[in-house]
Design an enzyme around this catalytic site. Sequence first.
Site, mmCIF file in Angstrom:
data_model
loop_
_atom_site.group_PDB
_atom_site.id
_atom_site.type_symbol
_atom_site.label_atom_id
_atom_site.label_comp_id
_atom_site.label_asym_id
_atom_site.label_seq_id
_atom_site.Cartn_x
_atom_site.Cartn_y
_atom_site.Cartn_z
ATOM 1 N N HIS A 181 0.809 -1.227 0.000
ATOM 2 C CA HIS A 181 0.000 0.000 0.000
ATOM 3 C C HIS A 181 0.841 1.276 0.000
ATOM 4 C CE1 HIS A 181 -4.101 -1.555 0.215
ATOM 5 N NE2 HIS A 181 -3.537 -2.610 0.786
ATOM 6 N N GLU A 212 -8.636 5.494 -6.184
ATOM 7 C CA GLU A 212 -7.746 5.657 -7.350
ATOM 8 C C GLU A 212 -8.473 6.357 -8.490
ATOM 9 O OE1 GLU A 212 -8.858 2.741 -6.088
ATOM 10 O OE2 GLU A 212 -9.105 1.229 -7.654
#
Length: 303
Positions: A181, A212
């Site tokens: 991450h 995203e």
Amino acid sequence: MFTILAIDDQEFNLAFMKEILSDYIFLKAKSGKEALHVLSESKPDLILLDVLMPDMDGYDLIRILKADNSTRDIPVIFITGCDSEAEEEKGLTLGAVDYITKPFRPSIIQARVKNTLKLIHQQRLLEKMARIDGLTEIPNRRYFQEKLDYEFHSAVQNNHFLSLIMIDVDKFKKFNDYCGHAKGDEALAIIAKTMQSCLSQPHEFLARYGGEEFVVLLPQTNKTEGLHIAECLRVQVYNTQLTYGPLDAKAFLTVSLGGYSLLPKKDQQPHFLLEKADACLYQAKNTGRNRVIWDSQPSLKQV
Ligand SMILES: [Mg+2]
């Protein structure tokens, strides 16, 4: 550096303030009328306002300033020979942040100006933080929503095109699975920066929509121009070569983009533009990713 506008009918007082406030950019005006002229050309961070002036006095002027959107937020400090409590109360009621009376002590004026400017600075920082995404340092969804409402309204008023691009990073979950991450966060910041570099005009507005997903708002931009920008975004992200995956099957991070253009009408809602661009993004995702799908209002197909 902060800018201060001092308004006073006495040249002597203006000279005195200029001298004690030499740490700041100093603007001056000798009347309310002259002050309004200065304010039409520049926006100071703070106004020092005399109360007793011929023609328009300080109270008249602050009423005008507080009624005008472009000057409403500039803090005003009254600086005056009127030292009655009633006068001070009047000044503060009209929206002044402070009220300084004679005798003028340089250190007091300097300290009060400094305190007020410090508060302004902190307030601006908070406002900025509330609108900027911490990870990518570009505007967040909330800021985007404000901007969309504003630009949509403006496009309706001026009969201008408005285009919007929804962008989603392809297979981002996979990237995170392979790289972790922390690398994923880093990649999002790089993608945001890369896309920002494709936007050359100040009115082209990139924001992080969430996760995203990104969004670009393009005022006064038609389909042809919008498509060009979207394609630039796609290529630049690809060229950044953010790799992931097993050694024998390395892949680059890519983005899918959905764009929509229209001449907004009064009876339409800003959300309409988002839904249309989102539908195009969905199509881009379903037809192979790393591509742009663009649509426009049926009547604008020729644009
Ligand atoms: Mg005066």
